[in-house]
Design a protein around this motif. Structure first.
Motif, PDB file in Angstrom:
ATOM      1  N   LEU A 177       3.776  -1.028   3.525  1.00 49.20           N
ATOM      2  CA  LEU A 177       3.350   0.331   3.197  1.00 49.20           C
ATOM      3  C   LEU A 177       4.542   1.196   2.777  1.00 49.20           C
ATOM      4  N   GLY A 184       0.817  -1.205   0.000  1.00 44.22           N
ATOM      5  CA  GLY A 184       0.000   0.000   0.000  1.00 44.22           C
ATOM      6  C   GLY A 184       0.853   1.259   0.000  1.00 44.22           C
ATOM      7  N   ILE A 217       0.836   5.261   1.607  1.00 43.61           N
ATOM      8  CA  ILE A 217       0.236   6.360   2.366  1.00 43.61           C
ATOM      9  C   ILE A 217       0.874   7.651   1.897  1.00 43.61           C
ATOM     10  N   GLY A 260      -2.772   5.418   9.226  1.00 41.23           N
ATOM     11  CA  GLY A 260      -2.145   4.102   9.290  1.00 41.23           C
ATOM     12  C   GLY A 260      -3.042   3.113  10.022  1.00 41.23           C
TER      13      GLY A 260
END
Lengths: 342, 342
Positions: B244, B186, B188, B231
DNA sequence: TTGAATCAAGAATACGTATTCCTGAATATT
DNA sequence: AATATTCAGGAATACGTATTCTTGATTCAA
């Protein structure tokens, strides 16, 4: 091409002096003429030349920030960011700008002094100083140059200074740990020649002595790694401390890491208090208790004083400001959280 | 009192012009006279007045640093410290000084522009910019003002820029996680309108797509707390990511804390890679893998270019420099440390 | 030996502004 | 109505330096 007052004057059929008066907002200029001049100024996008203005007014509207610190060391140092951003914040409401210089060596110290001051590049100076032996302040005084010392002026008397009460800060941190029930309170200081180290150690010593406890002091270099290894050493000694006051947040992070490695629970087996109350304090689980030095206030007082003495050509009598500090309690020192919060 | 060339001239029985020549190191001045003048200069502690010099030479030897960022946000931002200290480091070998201004709002943007440039306070500008919609660059160009853009110039063509390859940076970070065996990678990101977010997301998307994986993107505000809560959210979702990429180290610290709260082991259950490679990376146990943007190099290229175009009055053809980035592998992404280290 | 050429260094000027001084007109005072 | 006072705004100057222009002397070529 650059448009000057001369050009504006020509276009508005007035004299350059009148343009200057309009720029200065001089009341004694007829409305009609003022409008005409302002119109021409606007349509030609006139802006006064700050260089000519500086020469004429003997004032640059620049203040300098001088710190004696290695450029390398600044990278991880939140203090620098905070300091600079607070200064900028303060100056943004004034006609002044900030010129930053970092002096890493004695040579560049002198250079900075020569370059910024004697060449009249800046109107005044904020001097962040932690070594009393440093003679820059003395030189500045001798030249009657407007400056404010941020730090402990020591014996030096006739100068403007703004400082934290580091002795008190050391005492507060220590007292807090004692109140939390810690009995073997140690101190991990920075380089011993720095005033900031000395002062906080002094506050620490006074407090442990008053409580009938024995002082335990370790000196470390600045930085995470140095503090970490000194922390390992301190916590590995027989009769290890049950709590530590650490000179700054960054070093405290190193101590936290050392405790983690030694499987010492914070705050149960090891209480920790540090200084500066930077954002780093929120990075450790539970938070890091830290003595806030109120940098914002320090900066505001320093800037305020500096601008005043710049404006009045250093006529104001020397002032010595001591900004109080405040303990910001977080998890790293709360042995008895329920009681403390009650 | 201030000692001028006029004074020196009188004392050395020469003309002011000759003193000026001596100061400038003009060769066409008799040795005997030069010595005499130098002697008087030294004994009277003469230093040229930089304000007069600025006016005469139409050059202040000041460069400005302008960042559009809230002063508050700077406090915890190592990027700022690094950037400034690298600039100071570079300039320390030149006759230039640094004037720092932070513009937080559109209004102050304009103010900075007016104050620093149109008033000729600085000779040139380093503009750190992350929003493409910003029109400051355009205005600077229109005025033919020497400046270097640090950031992505986007469509803007005829300007000097130095940038990281953020698309590549995003790709490198992502690729590394995939190579480490993570499959639900992922991202962020920071505020979606920022170029830096967009570019890194783009690199990320390209890479996960090439690997046949599905992109998972969350947008967050800057800062520890914001990243921490995003998160938490990301890691609480069903089908949560196993790794991440986080927009910067500081935010990554927040994600690390979120993982800790959710009892997700790093790197076993959650791999993390961030950007900037600041000192923060050493604060988490095992270290934080981060893509180094090589700020030092960015700054050196930017300063070098700026000083050149300042010197040659902006004659140099526009250059676009892209500084490569490099992955700095640490514990937070090493699912198989023994293999990786072998 | 004379005219041209070189050159060291003084005189003069410009950079763009703020400010003092001055002047001529308008207003106030008696 | 005559003199004093105010005042708007132009002319002149200064801030400290770099640089161009100029001059007087010296060197060189013929």
């Amino acid at each position: 091409m650059r448009v000057t007052q001369q050009d504006i004057a020509r276009l508005a059929s007035v004299s350059q002096a009148t343009v200057s008066r309009v720029v200065a907002g001089d009341a004694r200029v007829e409305d009609e003429i003022r409008e005409r001049v302002l119109g021409v100024m606007k349509s030609h996008n006139y802006r006064p030349d700050v260089r000519a203005r500086s020469l004429r007014q003997q004032r640059t509207h620049l203040v300098g920030l001088v710190m004696k610190r290695d450029a390398r060391d600044l990278q991880g140092d939140p203090f620098f960011s905070m300091f600079v951003s607070e200064i900028l914040d303060y100056l943004s409401n004034t006609p002044y700008h900030l010129c930053v210089d970092i002096a890493s060596s004695a040579v560049s110290q002198t250079n900075v002094y020569d370059e910024l001051l004697r060449t009249r590049r800046v109107d005044g100076l904020i001097l962040v100083e932690s070594e009393p032996r440093d003679n820059r302040a003395t030189r500045l005084q001798a030249d009657h140059f407007p400056f404010v010392l941020v730090g402990n002026p020591g014996e030096a008397k006739h100068l403007h200074s703004v400082d934290n009460d580091n002795v008190l800060a050391g005492a507060i941190a220590t007292q807090h740990l004692i109140e939390q029930g810690y009995r073997k309170v140690g101190f991990i200081a920075g380089p011993s020649e720095l005033t900031v180290s000395k002062d906080r150690v002094e506050g620490y010593c006074q407090t442990v002595s008053s409580a009938g406890l024995r002082p335990r002091i370790w000196y470390s270099d600045f930085g995470f790694d140095a503090a970490r290894s000194v922390g390992l050493q301190a916590l590995s000694s027989e009769d290890r401390p049950d709590s530590l006051v650490v000179l700054d947040d960054f070093m405290a992070m190193g101590v936290v890491d050392a405790a983690r490695e030694l499987r010492l629970a914070v705050p149960q087996s090891l209480g920790i208090v540090s200084f500066n109350d930077t954002h780093l304090c929120n990075l450790v689980p539970g938070g890091l208790t830290s003595v806030s030095l109120n940098i914002r206030e320090v900066v505001r007082r320093a800037c305020g004083t500096l601008l005043r003495i710049v404006e009045d050509r250093n006529e104001e009598p020397p002032s010595r400001v001591v900004v109080p500090c405040a303990l910001k309690v977080r998890g790293s020192s709360l042995r008895t959280p329920e009681v403390a919060l009650a």
